[in-house]
Design a protein around this motif. Structure first.
Motif, short mmCIF file in Angstrom:
data_model
loop_
_atom_site.label_atom_id
_atom_site.label_comp_id
_atom_site.label_asym_id
_atom_site.label_seq_id
_atom_site.Cartn_x
_atom_site.Cartn_y
_atom_site.Cartn_z
N ARG A 253 -15.22 4.05 -2.05
CA ARG A 253 -13.87 4.56 -1.90
C ARG A 253 -13.20 4.61 -3.26
NH1 ARG A 253 -10.72 3.95 2.76
NH2 ARG A 253 -8.99 5.45 2.66
N HIS A 254 -12.31 5.59 -3.44
CA HIS A 254 -11.68 5.78 -4.76
C HIS A 254 -10.24 6.24 -4.56
CE1 HIS A 254 -16.03 6.58 -5.03
NE2 HIS A 254 -15.97 5.95 -6.18
N GLY B 74 -5.84 -7.87 -6.17
CA GLY B 74 -6.01 -6.63 -5.42
C GLY B 74 -5.08 -6.56 -4.23
N ASN C 103 0.82 -1.21 0.00
CA ASN C 103 0.00 0.00 0.00
C ASN C 103 0.85 1.26 0.00
OD1 ASN C 103 -2.54 -1.34 2.23
ND2 ASN C 103 -2.58 -1.22 0.01
N ASN D 83 -11.70 0.46 -6.51
CA ASN D 83 -11.71 -0.27 -5.24
C ASN D 83 -12.90 -1.21 -5.19
OD1 ASN D 83 -10.78 2.81 -3.54
ND2 ASN D 83 -9.46 1.33 -4.52
N ILE E 87 -12.04 -3.42 2.44
CA ILE E 87 -11.95 -2.64 1.20
C ILE E 87 -10.61 -2.93 0.56
CG2 ILE E 87 -12.10 -0.36 0.17
CD1 ILE E 87 -13.57 0.60 2.66
N CYS E 88 -10.64 -3.23 -0.73
CA CYS E 88 -9.44 -3.63 -1.47
C CYS E 88 -9.23 -2.74 -2.69
CB CYS E 88 -9.57 -5.09 -1.94
SG CYS E 88 -10.10 -6.25 -0.66
N LEU E 89 -7.99 -2.55 -3.04
CA LEU E 89 -7.63 -1.87 -4.28
C LEU E 89 -7.66 -2.90 -5.39
CD1 LEU E 89 -6.28 0.60 -5.83
CD2 LEU E 89 -4.11 -0.52 -5.28
#
Length: 776
Positions: A213-214, A727, A74, A702, A751-753
Motif C-alpha cells: 500500500r502507498h 505511525g 487519518n 506504509n 496496515i500503518c502509515l
C-alpha cells in the motif's frame, strides 16, 4: 486435536490468547504478556498515554501531538470535514488540492466534527448488575439495568462543569461487565494540514484492504476552546486547547520485529458470539447490506456525473459507501476462504466436549445455543424491512434531517433518562441542530430525489409482508393528492398539457411510475422552469401545489435563510404542535419514525434485550470465559510487532515497509493513481531528506504489523517501545477483514502509515510551523 486447539484459540477459550491477540481495557492489561512483548513502558504508564487519545467525530481515533491541541488522525477520518469544506464556495476544491494553514488564523472549522478526550474509565459492573432482581423477566431486567446506567451517567456528568463532561456507560459482551467512561467534549475542531486527495486516497478503493500500500492517509486537526478554557462551538475568539498530555512524534523509524502498541477506539467486534449469530450474519446481513450498498453507489455515481457541485457535495457519502461495500464483499469472501462459520462450529463442539464432565454447564450450553437460534430465526422474518427502514432514516441527508425532526418531536416530551437513543439525549441535540443548519449547503435536490427513489423502489421488491408500511401510506397520500389537484385544476380551467405546467404533469396526470411521481410530489421539480406568466394557465396560479418547506428551492441567500429558519422553527415546536404540521417530507418522516420505533419496541426488543443482554452475556461470561471482551467503542490497547506480510491468496512474501519509489512507479496520471506534480518534481532529491529509512534507503510510506485492530481504530497512534508515535493505523490486509470475527495470527496484518511520510511531505510543503510544533 490440532483443529480443536486452533478453534479454542480463535474464540478466546484457551487460557491465554494468541501472542498478539486482544483489544484490552486499559485497567485490565495483561501484565505478563506485556513484559514479554519488548515494550519498555509498564502497564500503568501505557494506560496514562490514553489521556492523549481522542475519539474523532464519533467514529475514528486521533491523538494529541503538541501542547496546543494539535491532533493527528487519518485523512479518511477527516474526509467528511475536508469534503464538506471543499464543496463550499469559499473553499471550493479544497478536497482535491488539500489544505495547509500557515498560521492558526487559517485553520478552518470542521462542519459537524467534535472530539471526546479520555479522562477516566472505571469498572461499574457491581453497581449496574445490583439493579437486577433474581429471576426477573428479561424485559424488566433490561430496563432496570438501563436505568441504573442512566443514573450513573447523570451523577458522573454532574461532577463536572455543565456541558463540559460527557460520561458513557457501556456493556461489555452484552452485559458480562460494565464500564463508565469519562470524557471531555471538544466542539470546535479545525483543519490544520491535509494532503491533496490524490495522496490522501492514493490507490482509492482499488487498493483498499490491500498490501503493498502507498497512501498518505493523514490529516492534522486542532482542538479549540473558549478563552476561559471551556468547551464551546466555533467562535473566532476561541483559543487552542492546552492539552492535558500529548504524545511525542519521532522520526527514529521502525525495524522489522520491533515491538509496537496502539491505543484507540475499536468499534464492535463479534469474536465471542455463537455460530448461530455468525450464520445469521453470513446468510442475512451480508447479502442484504451488499445489495443495498452497491445500489446506492450506482445511483450516486450517476448523480455525481451531472456536475462538479454534486460530486463535491456527495464525495464523503460516496467514499463511505464504497469503503463499506468492499468491506462487506470481502467479508463474505473471507467467511468462506477462512472458514469462519466452520471454525465457530468447531469451537462450540470443543467447548461442549470440555463441559461434558459438568452436566449443569453442558445443559446450560445446549439450552443457551438453542434459545439463541430461536430468537435469530424470528429475527429473519423482519430483518430486511428493519434494515431498509434504518438505512432510509440515516442515509438520505434530507430524509435524515426530517426523521430527526419527527423523532425529536416524540423524544422531547420525555425525561432525558427515558430517551433510549443517545442521539436524542439533551447533551447531543446540538449535533442534530447543527446538521439541520448545514443541510442546504450539503445537498443537491436532484440527488436527494434519486436516493429516496432508490430506497422506495427497493422497498417494493421485498416480500409483501416485509414491505414498509410508511411507503404504502406515502403512495396512498400521493394518489389522494393527485385527485385533489386534478379537481382543483378542473375548477380553475387549467390545461394540463400547458408548457408552463410541464413540471407538474407528474402531479396532475396518472403517472407511469407512482414511486417517481411521489418523489416529485415531495420535493417538487429539481429546477423550476422559467415562466413569467401569471395568467390562469400558469404554474404559479395553481394554488395548493405543496412541496416540502424543509429544504431550500434555490441557492439564493433569502431562500437558504428561509429554509434554515423553517427547520429551526419546527425543532422548537412542542410535540403536539409538530404532529399537526402538514409537510409532505415531514409527514413521511413521521410515518417512518413510527414504524421503525414499533419494530424496535416490538419484535426487535427480543433481539436487543433478550439475546443481546441475557443470552449473549450468559454464553460469554459463564461458558466461554474469554481472555478479553469484544470491542465496543471504548478505549483499548493492543500490542504486537512490525512484521512482513505473506499474501494468503498468492503465497507471495511482501517486505514490511513500502517506499516512495514504489508509490511513484504506480502513478498512472489519473485518480486514484495520480501523483501530484510537486511530489514528482521533488522525487529525484528525496534521498537528501532526514526522513529516509536507513534500511530501505528511501522515504518510507506504509508498513505492516501484527497489531490486533478493527474499524474505529482508524487514526490510532502506533507507538514504539518507548510510547512515541511512529505511525498511524489505517487499514488491514484481506486476511484481517474478518478481524471482527476471528484473529489469525500467522496471516492477518494491520496496515500503518509510517509517520515519516507525513513529515517528509510537510518538509516539501515548507510547513515549518507544523514541524516546529512537533518538536522536529
Amino acid at each position: 486435536m490440532i483443529r480443536t486447539c486452533l478453534a479454542l484459540t480463535i474464540l478466546g477459550l484457551a487460557s491465554a490468547a494468541a501472542a498478539d491477540e486482544g483489544m484490552f481495557l486499559l485497567d485490565k492489561l495483561p501484565a505478563e504478556r506485556l513484559a514479554r512483548s519488548g515494550l519498555k513502558l509498564p502497564p500503568a504508564e501505557l494506560a496514562k498515554l490514553s489521556r492523549a487519545v481522542v475519539q474523532v467525530a464519533s467514529g475514528g481515533t486521533g491523538s494529541f501531538v503538541s501542547p496546543r491541541g494539535l491532533i493527528v488522525t487519518n485523512h479518511h477520518v477527516a474526509y467528511r470535514c475536508i469534503a464538506m469544506l471543499g464543496a463550499r464556495k469559499e473553499h471550493l476544491g479544497l478536497l482535491d488540492r488539500g489544505h495547509l494553514a500557515g498560521k492558526e488564523a487559517e485553520e478552518l472549522p470542521c462542519p459537524g466534527y467534535d472530539l471526546l478526550v479520555v479522562e477516566a474509565v472505571r469498572d461499574v459492573t457491581a453497581e449496574v448488575t445490583a439493579a437486577a432482581k433474581p429471576k426477573q423477566p428479561w424485559a424488566a431486567r433490561f430496563e432496570a439495568l438501563r436505568l441504573k446506567q442512566e443514573e450513573l451517567v447523570k451523577a458522573c456528568e454532574a461532577e463536572g462543569a455543565s456541558g463540559q463532561r460527557v460520561c458513557e456507560a457501556a456493556a461489555l459482551d452484552g452485559g458480562a461487565a460494565y464500564t463508565l467512561s469519562v470524557y471531555r467534549r471538544i466542539r470546535d475542531v479545525r483543519l490544520v494540514y491535509a494532503p491533496p486527495k490524490s495522496l490522501g486516497k492514493f490507490g482509492g478503493d482499488v487498493d483498499n484492504w490491500i498490501f503493498p500500500r502507498h497512501t498518505a492517509d493523514f490529516t492534522f486537526l486542532r482542538a479549540y476552546v473558549s478563552p476561559t478554557g471551556a468547551s464551546a462551538p466555533f467562535a473566532k475568539e476561541n483559543v487552542p486547547l492546552k492539552t492535558p498530555g500529548h504524545l511525542k512524534v519521532t522520526s527514529a523509524g521502525i525495524r522489522v520485529g520491533a515491538p509496537l502498541a496502539v491505543i484507540g477506539f475499536p468499534a464492535r467486534t463479534s469474536r465471542h458470539v455463537s455460530s448461530h449469530s455468525a450464520r445469521f450474519y453470513l446468510e442475512q446481513h451480508l447479502p442484504v447490506t451488499i445489495g443495498l450498498m452497491r445500489g446506492l453507489i450506482g445511483v450516486l455515481g450517476e448523480e455525481m456525473k451531472r456536475s462538479e457541485d454534486v460530486r463535491r457535495k456527495y464525495a464523503s457519502l460516496e467514499s463511505g459507501l464504497q469503503n463499506a461495500a468492499k468491506y462487506y464483499e470481502m467479508s463474505k469472501e473471507g467467511f468462506e476462504r477462512y472458514r469462519a462459520l466452520e471454525r465457530k462450529l468447531e469451537a462450540e463442539k470443543a467447548l461442549a466436549e470440555r463441559l461434558a464432565a459438568d452436566p449443569a454447564a453442558s445443559r446450560k450450553l445446549k439450552e443457551t445455543l438453542a434459545e439463541i437460534k430461536k430468537v435469530l430465526d424470528r429475527y429473519r422474518t423482519f430483518f430486511p424491512r428493519f434494515v431498509a427502514l434504518s438505512r432510509l432514516a440515516g442515509v438520505v441527508p434530507s430524509v435524515r434531517v426530517a426523521y430527526d425532526l419527527a423523532k425529536w418531536g416524540v423524544e422531547k416530551a420525555k425525561d432525558d433518562r427515558m430517551r433510549k437513543e443517545e442521539r436524542y439525549k439533551e447533551k447531543n441535540i446540538y449535533r442534530i441542530r447543527d446538521a439541520s443548519d448545514r443541510l442546504d449547503q450539503e445537498i443537491d435536490l436532484g440527488a436527494e430525489k434519486a436516493l429516496l427513489l432508490y430506497f422506495l423502489r427497493e422497498s417494493q421488491k421485498l416480500p409483501a409482508a416485509q414491505r414498509p408500511k410508511c411507503v404504502a401510506s406515502l403512495l396512498r397520500w400521493s394518489a389522494a393528492e393527485r385527485r385533489r389537484r386534478l379537481a382543483l385544476a378542473a375548477r380553475l380551467g387549467v390545461r394540463l398539457k400547458s408548457p408552463a405546467l410541464f413540471h407538474l404533469n407528474a402531479y396532475l396526470i396518472e403517472p407511469k411510475d407512482p414511486l417517481e411521481a411521489v418523489v416529485h410530489q415531495i420535493y417538487g421539480p429539481s429546477a423550476m422552469p422559467g415562466s413569467s406568466a401569471r395568467g390562469p394557465g400558469s404554474a404559479q396560479s395553481l394554488e395548493g401545489i405543496q412541496v416540502t418547506s424543509l429544504i431550500a428551492r434555490s441557492g439564493e441567500a433569502q431562500e437558504l435563510a428561509r429554509a434554515k429558519a423553517r427547520r429551526a422553527e419546527l425543532f422548537a415546536l412542542k410535540s403536539a404542535a409538530l404532529r399537526k404540521v402538514d409537510d409532505p417530507l415531514l409527514r413521511f418522516a413521521r410515518d417512518l419514525e413510527a414504524e421503525l420505533t414499533a419494530i424496535k419496541e416490538g419484535p426487535h426488543k427480543e433481539v436487543e434485550q433478550y439475546l443481546g443482554a441475557v443470552l449473549h452475556p450468559r454464553y460469554v461470561s459463564e461458558l466461554l470465559r474469554p481472555a478479553y471482551p469484544d470491542a465496543n467503542f471504548t478505549v483499548r490497547l493492543s500490542f504486537g510487532s512490525v512484521r512482513d506480510y505473506r499474501a494468503s491468496a498468492t503465497g507471495k512474501l511482501h517486505r514490511y515497509l513500502t517506499s516512495l519509489a514504489e508509490l511513484v512507479a504506480k502513478d498512472k496520471g489519473a485518480f486514484p493513481f495520480l501523483l501530484p506534480p510537486s511530489l514528482k518534481q521533488a522525487f529525484p532529491q528525496r534521498l537528501k531528506s532526514p526522513y529516509v529509512d536507513r534500511v530501505l534507503k528511501d522515504v518510507p510510506v506504509n508498513f505492516t504489523s501484527t497489531l490486533d485492530t478493527t474499524g474505529g481504530n482508524s487514526g490510532s497512534p502506533v507507538l514504539d517501545e518507548r510510547g512515541r508515535v511512529v505511525g498511524l493505523l489505517f487499514d488491514g490486509t484481506p486476511e484481517s477483514i474478518l478481524s471482527d470475527w476471528q484473529f489469525l495470527p500467522d496471516l492477518q496484518r494491520s496496515i500503518c502509515l509510517d509517520i515519516r511520510f507525513p513529515l517528509y511531505l510537510a518538509e516539501l510543503d515548507k510547513n515549518k510551523a507544523l514541524l516546529r510544533e512537533l518538536g522536529l
